[in-house]
Design an enzyme around this catalytic site. Structure first.
Site, PDB file in Angstrom:
ATOM      1  N   GLU A  63      53.556  48.847  38.949  1.00 41.33           N
ATOM      2  CA  GLU A  63      54.416  48.719  40.123  1.00 41.33           C
ATOM      3  C   GLU A  63      53.788  47.820  41.191  1.00 41.33           C
ATOM      4  OE1 GLU A  63      54.577  53.051  40.850  1.00 41.33           O
ATOM      5  OE2 GLU A  63      53.752  52.634  42.844  1.00 41.33           O
ATOM      6  N   ARG A  82      52.382  59.308  38.533  1.00 45.21           N
ATOM      7  CA  ARG A  82      51.844  57.951  38.448  1.00 45.21           C
ATOM      8  C   ARG A  82      52.333  57.310  37.156  1.00 45.21           C
ATOM      9  NH1 ARG A  82      51.114  58.489  43.046  1.00 45.21           N
ATOM     10  NH2 ARG A  82      49.199  58.268  44.276  1.00 45.21           N
ATOM     11  N   HIS A 104      59.127  54.352  43.964  1.00 44.40           N
ATOM     12  CA  HIS A 104      58.029  55.197  44.445  1.00 44.40           C
ATOM     13  C   HIS A 104      58.344  55.769  45.832  1.00 44.40           C
ATOM     14  CE1 HIS A 104      53.420  55.895  44.017  1.00 44.40           C
ATOM     15  NE2 HIS A 104      53.991  56.876  44.703  1.00 44.40           N
TER      16      HIS A 104
HETATM   17  C1  8YV Z   1      52.735  58.001  48.770  1.00 38.87           C
HETATM   18  C2  8YV Z   1      52.127  59.216  46.601  1.00 38.87           C
HETATM   19  O1  8YV Z   1      53.890  57.423  49.209  1.00 38.87           O
HETATM   20  O2  8YV Z   1      51.022  60.840  47.883  1.00 38.87           O
HETATM   21  C3  8YV Z   1      51.048  60.199  46.845  1.00 38.87           C
HETATM   22  O3  8YV Z   1      50.170  60.341  45.974  1.00 38.87           O
HETATM   23  O4  8YV Z   1      52.226  58.677  45.553  1.00 38.87           O
HETATM   24  C4  8YV Z   1      53.134  58.912  47.651  1.00 38.87           C
HETATM   25  O5  8YV Z   1      53.517  60.101  48.248  1.00 38.87           O
HETATM   26  C5  8YV Z   1      51.728  56.970  48.517  1.00 38.87           C
HETATM   27  O6  8YV Z   1      50.553  57.487  48.036  1.00 38.87           O
HETATM   28  C6  8YV Z   1      51.460  56.148  49.776  1.00 38.87           C
HETATM   29  O7  8YV Z   1      50.196  55.577  49.763  1.00 38.87           O
END
Ligand code: 8YV
Length: 350
Positions: free
Chosen positions: A270, A241, A288
């Site tokens: 983002e 993150r 991302h």
């Molecule tokens: C996703 C992510 O694309 O799983 C996670 O925590 O950051 C990513 O794999 C994202 O969360 C989609 O909502």
């Protein structure tokens, strides 16, 4: 008289064929295009929903759920769930789920790809070539840092961190890690990883990968002071993150030669990316996409749909959503609080 069908809000267009499974049990509202919601729009949508399929884009906390009297479950499509105020959901008796495991290997693959692109200057040199600047081959152009034989630091040794460590074995890397708690010895041995404190991780890593969950405790864990402890030749990669890094301090370190390069898949604001980062040549920026293989994104949506159906007391796992984050929500809602499916099924449906 038959009970009216319950309503599910799907916040973003996902995969219609998978999301369609919800329609067997519920009335489903889903947008036709990618949406950016205001908190008020989210609150409005939640007010009418019994269940929600949400992504990291939708921040759901005290204010958003204030009027959501019928809301019983939120299935987050993602392993990370810092977009949800889990304490507030728990207090309101709203079940929350995430999608672990199905994205581990894909995300670990990407972490390694981003590390390689960053250390070996792949995107930088491609840009340079496309700009027509490759006029003569020269021995010392675009020299990068080796992965093989180097020391890889992993901050956050959960499933994805372990997946990265396993990959590092093939590159003959020495793997150091730091985590809230030390792993069992057999897991350390399987990953050939050595536990160290954070200062040692920062000081000894040739490449440092961030794979830890974001929380108030890990906010800006990589700040100016942490960056100053790293080798000036080091590479920093973040696939977790954006809020883990003080991005301004990072941009300054990269611009000032106090860090060799960074690979960032996630950003604090983002989809906005700081101009200070965009201006640098020694940073690889991706939008991302660490979990973004087609098969894995489909698996994530499928698991989230399973979670939501079960959390709302339907389907084969009724009452036992496979990836419940907040078991205490059951007690808070005055439900059974035990993990037995049948009793909970009736309770959750109410
Ligand atoms: C996703 C992510 O694309 O799983 C996670 O925590 O950051 C990513 O794999 C994202 O969360 C989609 O909502």
């Amino acid at each position: 008289m038959a009970e009216p069908r319950r309503r599910v809000w799907v916040s973003q267009p996902l995969f219609d064929d998978i999301v369609g499974r919800l329609a067997v049990h519920f009335d489903v509202a889903a947008p036709a295009r990618v949406m950016e919601y205001t908190p008020v729009q989210i609150a409005d949508a939640l007010r009418q929903a019994d269940g929600v399929l949400a992504t990291l884009n939708e921040r759901i906390g005290v204010e958003e759920i204030a009027g959501a009297a019928r809301l019983r479950a939120i299935a987050n499509v993602g392993v990370g769930y810092n977009n949800l105020d889990v304490a507030a959901l728990t207090q309101a008796g709203i079940l929350a789920t995430n999608t672990p495991d199905v994205l581990t290997e894909t995300t670990a693959d990407f972490g390694f790809a981003l590390l390689m692109a960053t250390a070996r200057r792949i995107t930088e040199s491609e840009r340079w070539l496309r700009e027509g600047r490759w006029t003569q081959w020269s021995f010392d152009s675009m020299l990068g840092a080796d992965l093989h034989g180097s020391t890889l630091g992993i901050l956050g040794m959960g499933r994805i961190g372990q997946g990265i460590a396993r990959r590092a074995v093939g590159f003959d890397m020495r793997v150091l890690y730091h985590n809230r708690s030390r792993l069992p010895v057999d897991t350390e041995q399987a990953c050939r990883a050595e536990y160290v404190d954070l200062d040692r991780l920062l000081a000894q890593s040739d490449h440092l990968l961030l794979v830890l969950p974001y929380s108030p405790q890990s906010h800006h864990i990589i700040d100016a002071a942490a960056l100053a402890k790293m080798k000036p030749t080091a590479t920093l990669v973040n696939i977790a993150r954006g809020g883990l890094i003080d991005e301004l301090a990072l941009a300054q370190a990269l611009a000032g030669g106090r860090l060799a390069a960074a690979g960032l898949d996630v950003f604090e604001g983002e989809p906005a990316v700081r101009p200070e980062l965009l201006a640098l040549r020694n940073v690889v920026l991706t939008p991302h996409i660490a979990s973004g293989s087609l098969a894995t994104r489909r698996a994530m949506v499928s698991l989230a749909v399973d979670n939501l159906i079960a959390a709302l007391g339907e389907g084969p796992a009724a009452g036992n959503p496979p990836n419940l984050i907040n078991g205490d929500a059951l007690r808070a809602a005055g439900l059974t609080g035990n993990t037995g499916g049948g009793a909970r099924k009736t309770a959750i449906k109410r």
